[in-house]
Scaffold this motif. Structure first.
Motif, mmCIF file in Angstrom:
data_model
loop_
_atom_site.group_PDB
_atom_site.id
_atom_site.type_symbol
_atom_site.label_atom_id
_atom_site.label_comp_id
_atom_site.label_asym_id
_atom_site.label_seq_id
_atom_site.Cartn_x
_atom_site.Cartn_y
_atom_site.Cartn_z
ATOM 1 N N GLY A 11 61.163 35.203 45.356
ATOM 2 C CA GLY A 11 61.395 34.674 44.022
ATOM 3 C C GLY A 11 60.995 33.216 43.928
ATOM 4 N N THR A 12 60.982 32.721 42.704
ATOM 5 C CA THR A 12 60.667 31.313 42.481
ATOM 6 C C THR A 12 61.941 30.473 42.527
ATOM 7 O OG1 THR A 12 60.980 31.367 40.079
ATOM 8 C CG2 THR A 12 58.798 31.983 40.925
ATOM 9 N N ASP A 13 61.766 29.183 42.673
ATOM 10 C CA ASP A 13 62.854 28.209 42.554
ATOM 11 C C ASP A 13 62.319 27.084 41.688
ATOM 12 O OD1 ASP A 13 64.709 26.180 42.749
ATOM 13 O OD2 ASP A 13 64.722 26.078 44.931
ATOM 14 N N SER A 14 62.839 26.981 40.459
ATOM 15 C CA SER A 14 62.322 25.973 39.539
ATOM 16 C C SER A 14 62.560 24.560 40.037
ATOM 17 C CB SER A 14 62.936 26.160 38.146
ATOM 18 O OG SER A 14 64.334 26.368 38.212
ATOM 19 N N GLY A 15 63.524 24.367 40.943
ATOM 20 C CA GLY A 15 63.759 23.060 41.531
ATOM 21 C C GLY A 15 62.837 22.725 42.684
ATOM 22 N N GLY A 16 62.029 23.698 43.130
ATOM 23 C CA GLY A 16 61.019 23.442 44.150
ATOM 24 C C GLY A 16 61.513 23.383 45.577
ATOM 25 N N THR A 244 68.061 11.287 47.917
ATOM 26 C CA THR A 244 69.097 11.444 46.885
ATOM 27 C C THR A 244 68.515 12.196 45.691
ATOM 28 O OG1 THR A 244 68.579 9.252 45.981
ATOM 29 C CG2 THR A 244 70.396 9.399 47.565
ATOM 30 N N LEU A 245 67.829 13.292 45.968
ATOM 31 C CA LEU A 245 67.245 14.116 44.918
ATOM 32 C C LEU A 245 68.244 15.177 44.471
ATOM 33 C CD1 LEU A 245 63.605 14.734 46.229
ATOM 34 C CD2 LEU A 245 64.336 13.197 44.399
ATOM 35 N N GLY A 246 68.506 15.250 43.183
ATOM 36 C CA GLY A 246 69.367 16.288 42.651
ATOM 37 C C GLY A 246 70.840 15.926 42.723
ATOM 38 N N PRO A 251 67.007 19.063 48.477
ATOM 39 C CA PRO A 251 65.988 19.884 49.126
ATOM 40 C C PRO A 251 65.608 19.394 50.520
ATOM 41 C CG PRO A 251 64.951 18.392 47.573
ATOM 42 C CD PRO A 251 66.450 18.213 47.422
ATOM 43 N N ILE A 252 65.341 20.343 51.400
ATOM 44 C CA ILE A 252 64.651 20.010 52.645
ATOM 45 C C ILE A 252 63.264 19.504 52.260
ATOM 46 C CG2 ILE A 252 63.869 22.407 52.903
ATOM 47 C CD1 ILE A 252 63.826 21.991 55.913
ATOM 48 N N ALA A 253 62.731 18.572 53.027
ATOM 49 C CA ALA A 253 61.440 17.990 52.685
ATOM 50 C C ALA A 253 60.329 19.028 52.768
ATOM 51 C CB ALA A 253 61.127 16.832 53.636
ATOM 52 N N HIS A 254 59.468 19.031 51.750
ATOM 53 C CA HIS A 254 58.219 19.787 51.798
ATOM 54 C C HIS A 254 57.044 18.841 51.717
ATOM 55 C CE1 HIS A 254 60.473 23.403 51.780
ATOM 56 N NE2 HIS A 254 60.957 23.246 50.564
ATOM 57 N N THR A 255 57.294 17.593 52.103
ATOM 58 C CA THR A 255 56.230 16.579 52.141
ATOM 59 C C THR A 255 55.839 16.316 53.591
ATOM 60 O OG1 THR A 255 57.837 14.777 52.316
ATOM 61 C CG2 THR A 255 57.200 15.474 50.094
ATOM 62 N N LYS A 256 54.757 15.637 53.765
ATOM 63 C CA LYS A 256 54.386 15.162 55.097
ATOM 64 C C LYS A 256 53.880 13.739 54.959
ATOM 65 C CE LYS A 256 49.728 17.215 55.057
ATOM 66 N NZ LYS A 256 48.809 18.111 55.800
ATOM 67 N N GLU A 257 53.856 13.054 56.081
ATOM 68 C CA GLU A 257 53.441 11.657 56.060
ATOM 69 C C GLU A 257 51.974 11.544 55.658
ATOM 70 O OE1 GLU A 257 54.248 9.919 59.796
ATOM 71 O OE2 GLU A 257 56.436 10.085 59.626
ATOM 72 N N ILE A 258 51.679 10.519 54.868
ATOM 73 C CA ILE A 258 50.291 10.253 54.487
ATOM 74 C C ILE A 258 49.687 9.345 55.542
ATOM 75 C CG2 ILE A 258 48.806 9.226 52.736
ATOM 76 C CD1 ILE A 258 50.940 9.901 50.661
ATOM 77 N N ALA A 259 48.566 9.781 56.076
ATOM 78 C CA ALA A 259 47.920 8.998 57.141
ATOM 79 C C ALA A 259 47.440 7.656 56.600
ATOM 80 C CB ALA A 259 46.764 9.793 57.725
#
Length: 259
Positions: A11-16, A244-246, A251-259
Motif C-alpha cells: 500500500g501507499t503511505d501519504s506521509g512517505g 523532528t518531522l511530523g 520517519p526512518i530516513a530515506h535520504t542519503k548523504e550528498i557527496a
C-alpha cells in the motif's frame, strides 16, 4: 549493465515513511530498479492511518501481469495486502519466485490493516510459498496466535520451504537488538546489531524487508542479506535519529548523504 529488478506489492503511505514509498527509496539506495504494485491507498501520517481505499483485486492482478510480462523480476517483496483475495492472487502469480513476505497486519499506530481472514490466508497459503517471512515480534505472535519468545515463534513459523526472521528491538533501548533467523531444518540463530534509541522509526519494517529483498535480488545468501539489511536499517535510523518531522513517530530516513 542492467541493475537487478525488485518488485514491491504494498500500500501507499501519504506521509512517505512506509509502504511503497519506503520500498522504492530503499531499492534505489541499494542499487536495485524498483517496480511497484499498489494494493491500497492510505491516508496516513506519523500519527496514524485515517483512511484506507483498497484497490480492486482485478486491478492488482493487472499491475502484476504488466510488471512480470515486461521486467526480469529478481525478487518480490509484499507489504500490506489487505484482503484474503489479494493474498491468494500473490500466491498464484508469485509462487516460485524469490519472495520476501512482510506480514503487515497492524500499523505502528495500531490501525488494523488485515483481519482474521487475512491472517489465516497468510498462514495457510502465503507463508508456505515464501522464501522468507519478516514479522516483528507482535506480528509473529499474531500469526502464531499466542505469545512466546522470538526464538520459539521463529522456529514455529518456519516450515519446509520458508525461512522466518523475527525482527527485534525496542526503539527506546540502548546496546543491541537481536533478530532471530529460523531456516528450514535448522535451529534458530540470533543476528545481533546495534540498537538506535529514537522515536523516528515509522517505516522501519518496510525498509528492512525491502532491503532484504534488494540484497537477495543482488544474489546474496539469506543470512548475508539479512545482516546487510539490518545494517542498512541501523544506518538510516541513525541518520534520522534526531529529526523532528511530523507530530507522531517520525520517519526512518530515506535520504542519503550528498557527496
Amino acid at each position: 549493465m542492467n541493475p537487478p529488478v525488485a518488485l514491491t506489492i504494498a500500500g501507499t503511505d501519504s506521509g512517505g515513511a512506509a509502504g511503497t514509498a519506503a520500498d522504492l527509496a530503499t531499492f534505489a539506495a541499494l542499487g536495485v530498479h524498483g517496480a511497484c504494485v499498489i494494493t491500497a491507498v492510505t491516508a496516513q501520517d506519523t500519527t496514524g492511518v485515517s483512511d484506507i481505499h483498497a484497490i480492486p483485486v482485478a486491478t492488482v492482478e493487472a499491475q502484476l501481469r504488466a510488471v512480470f510480462d515486461d521486467l526480469p523480476v529478481a525478487a518480490v517483496k509484499t507489504g500490506m495486502l489487505g484482503s484474503a483475495e489479494a493474498v491468494a492472487l500473490v500466491v498464484r502469480l508469485c509462487a516460485g519466485r524469490p519472495l520476501v513476505v512482510d506480514p503487515v497486519l497492524v500499523a505502528t499506530s495500531g490501525a488494523v490493516l488485515g483481519g482474521e481472514d487475512v491472517r489465516r490466508a497468510y498462514l495457510d497459503h502465503l507463508l508456505p510459498v515464501a522464501t522468507v517471512v519478516t514479522p516483528n515480534l507482535d506480528e509473529a505472535r499474531a500469526l502464531a496466535g499466542h505469545d512466546g519468545s522470538p526464538e520459539g515463534i521463529a522456529a514455529e513459523l518456519a516450515n519446509a520451504k520458508s525461512a522466518v526472521i523475527v525482527t527485534g528491538g525496542d526503539p527506546e533501548a540502548t546496546g543491541t537488538c537481536t533478530d532471530w533467523l529460523a531456516e528450514p531444518g535448522r535451529p534458530p540463530i540470533p543476528l545481533t546489531h546495534p540498537a538506535v534509541p529514537t522515536k523516528n522509526d515509522h517505516g522501519t519494517g518496510c525498509t528492512y524487508s525491502s532491503a532484504l529483498a534488494a540484497h537477495l535480488a543482488h544474489g546474496a545468501p539469506l543470512r548475508e542479506a539479512a545482516e546487510q539489511a539490518a545494517a542498512y536499517v541501523t544506518r538510516q535510523l541513525t541518520r534520522s535519529q534526531h529529526w523532528t518531522l511530523g507530530r507522531g513517530r517520525g520517519p526512518i530516513a530515506h535520504t542519503k548523504e550528498i557527496a
